[in-house]
Design a protein around this motif. Structure first.
Motif, PDB file in Angstrom:
ATOM      1  N   LEU A 162       0.723  -1.069  -0.169  1.00  0.00           N
ATOM      2  CA  LEU A 162      -0.118   0.073  -0.135  1.00  0.00           C
ATOM      3  C   LEU A 162       1.013   1.059   0.013  1.00  0.00           C
ATOM      4  CD1 LEU A 162      -2.856  -0.786   2.558  1.00  0.00           C
ATOM      5  CD2 LEU A 162      -3.026  -0.695   0.151  1.00  0.00           C
ATOM      6  N   PHE A 163       1.885   1.197   0.691  1.00  0.00           N
ATOM      7  CA  PHE A 163       2.951   2.317   0.917  1.00  0.00           C
ATOM      8  C   PHE A 163       4.517   1.715   1.016  1.00  0.00           C
ATOM      9  CE2 PHE A 163      -0.007   2.370   4.398  1.00  0.00           C
ATOM     10  CZ  PHE A 163       0.712   1.492   5.321  1.00  0.00           C
ATOM     11  N   SER A 164       5.416   2.739   1.194  1.00  0.00           N
ATOM     12  CA  SER A 164       6.565   2.330   1.526  1.00  0.00           C
ATOM     13  C   SER A 164       7.208   3.790   2.164  1.00  0.00           C
ATOM     14  CB  SER A 164       7.660   1.849   0.203  1.00  0.00           C
ATOM     15  OG  SER A 164       7.645   3.202  -0.847  1.00  0.00           O
ATOM     16  N   GLY A 165       8.110   3.465   2.951  1.00  0.00           N
ATOM     17  CA  GLY A 165       8.845   4.418   3.799  1.00  0.00           C
ATOM     18  C   GLY A 165       9.546   4.129   5.002  1.00  0.00           C
ATOM     19  N   LYS A 166       9.720   4.886   5.848  1.00  0.00           N
ATOM     20  CA  LYS A 166      10.863   4.773   6.834  1.00  0.00           C
ATOM     21  C   LYS A 166      10.199   4.951   8.155  1.00  0.00           C
ATOM     22  CE  LYS A 166      15.421   5.654   8.672  1.00  0.00           C
ATOM     23  NZ  LYS A 166      16.548   6.535   8.617  1.00  0.00           N
ATOM     24  N   LEU A 167      10.032   4.085   9.099  1.00  0.00           N
ATOM     25  CA  LEU A 167       9.716   4.366  10.560  1.00  0.00           C
ATOM     26  C   LEU A 167      10.828   4.999  11.327  1.00  0.00           C
ATOM     27  CD1 LEU A 167       7.420   1.441  11.244  1.00  0.00           C
ATOM     28  CD2 LEU A 167       6.889   3.799  10.906  1.00  0.00           C
ATOM     29  N   ASP A 168      10.811   6.159  11.628  1.00  0.00           N
ATOM     30  CA  ASP A 168      11.977   6.652  12.465  1.00  0.00           C
ATOM     31  C   ASP A 168      11.461   6.833  14.069  1.00  0.00           C
ATOM     32  OD1 ASP A 168      13.741   8.327  13.749  1.00  0.00           O
ATOM     33  OD2 ASP A 168      14.152   9.649  11.988  1.00  0.00           O
ATOM     34  N   GLN A 169      11.942   5.964  14.858  1.00  0.00           N
ATOM     35  CA  GLN A 169      11.576   5.906  16.172  1.00  0.00           C
ATOM     36  C   GLN A 169      11.907   6.972  16.926  1.00  0.00           C
ATOM     37  OE1 GLN A 169      13.032   1.874  17.288  1.00  0.00           O
ATOM     38  NE2 GLN A 169      10.790   0.972  16.762  1.00  0.00           N
ATOM     39  N   LYS A 170      13.236   7.381  16.578  1.00  0.00           N
ATOM     40  CA  LYS A 170      13.845   8.433  17.451  1.00  0.00           C
ATOM     41  C   LYS A 170      12.928   9.817  17.464  1.00  0.00           C
ATOM     42  CE  LYS A 170      18.261  11.004  18.090  1.00  0.00           C
ATOM     43  NZ  LYS A 170      19.539  11.206  17.725  1.00  0.00           N
ATOM     44  N   ARG A 171      12.663   9.995  15.825  1.00  0.00           N
ATOM     45  CA  ARG A 171      11.716  11.220  15.498  1.00  0.00           C
ATOM     46  C   ARG A 171      10.474  11.024  15.913  1.00  0.00           C
ATOM     47  NH1 ARG A 171      14.887  14.099  10.318  1.00  0.00           N
ATOM     48  NH2 ARG A 171      17.029  14.331  11.423  1.00  0.00           N
TER      49      ARG A 171
END
Length: 260
Positions: A135-144
């Motif tokens: 459905l989508f693509s991307g990056k999970l940034d836990q710090k931000r």
């Protein structure tokens, strides 16, 4: 993500009516491979569900899955058919698609609010599942604490949205035509300027060449014969043999002849 999985429901929709059509809607939204429902909404037997208060909630639910969000479902939960957990998960993922189409960076706080979730672990699992099904693509940034969107699929158009998109595209095409004409005019002006400048340079170079030739011609006239040049009318003997000097009488000789 296989859009062809909707085909079976489109075929069945041609022969089902009333509550059978409502059951068909529940089957379609429960299919883990179905994420677009616009064509099903266009079916006559499905759109006609709007005419009965008993079947209209099922049609409204299908509309939410086509272009709505989880918040829309929560607001109408009192009259809409109850959803099972897998159906809710799908609607939440579709809601992320809507958010991703509007924002390249989505804060966790926004996702938690719009998806009705209370912890980031569940949120991250849902996003990962959405990435897995395409459905989508991307990056999970836990710090931000944010989801950085790289790409997203589209959703079905709302009623009237297609006309807005067409008008937007027409305006874009018109603006592109204006820019194209401006570029064409500038290119034409540059080409004409180059032609004028080339003609001026060639004319100047021609004048310089004429001046150089003129200077060379007058310079050769002023220099005269080259050193060592011998007049062809002069006798070579005259040059090689010095002229004899005239003889003079000795004074003593004249005195002696006077005494005698």
């Amino acid at each position: 993500m296989d859009n062809s999985s909707l085909e079976q429901y489109l075929i069945l929709a041609k022969s089902t009516k009333g509550r059978a059509s409502c059951a068909l809607i529940l089957q379609a939204i429960s299919n883990p491979a179905c994420f677009h429902f616009g064509e099903l909404l266009d079916q006559a037997n499905i759109s006609s569900l709007d005419q009965s208060p008993d079947t209209k909630p099922s049609l409204d639910l299908l509309r939410i899955f086509a272009y709505g969000t989880y918040s829309d479902y929560v607001q109408g939960a009192g009259v809409l058919p109850k959803l099972e957990e897998p159906q809710i998960t799908k609607l939440r993922m579709l809601t992320v698609v809507t958010l991703a189409a509007e924002n390249r960076v989505i804060k966790y706080s926004t996702l938690l609010r719009d998806l009705g979730l209370s912890d980031t672990r569940t949120l991250e699992d849902l996003v990962i599942e959405g990435v897995y099904v395409g459905l989508f693509s991307g990056k999970l940034d836990q710090k931000r604490q944010e989801f950085q969107v790289e790409d997203t699929s589209g959703r079905d158009c709302k009623p009237g949205q297609l006309a807005e998109m067409i008008e937007t595209l027409k305006a874009w095409v018109g603006a592109s035509d204006d820019i194209s004409q401006q570029l064409t005019d500038k290119i034409s002006f540059a080409e004409k300027s180059l032609e004028r400048e080339t003609a001026r340079v060639e004319k100047f170079a021609s004048k310089v060449e004429d001046g150089r030739k003129s200077v060379q011609m007058h310079g050769s006239e002023l220099e005269g014969p080259a050193p060592g040049h011998i007049d062809s009318g002069m006798d070579m003997d005259d040059v090689s043999r010095p002229k004899s000097r005239p003889k003079t009488k000795h004074p003593s000789a004249s005195h002696s002849s006077g005494r005698h």
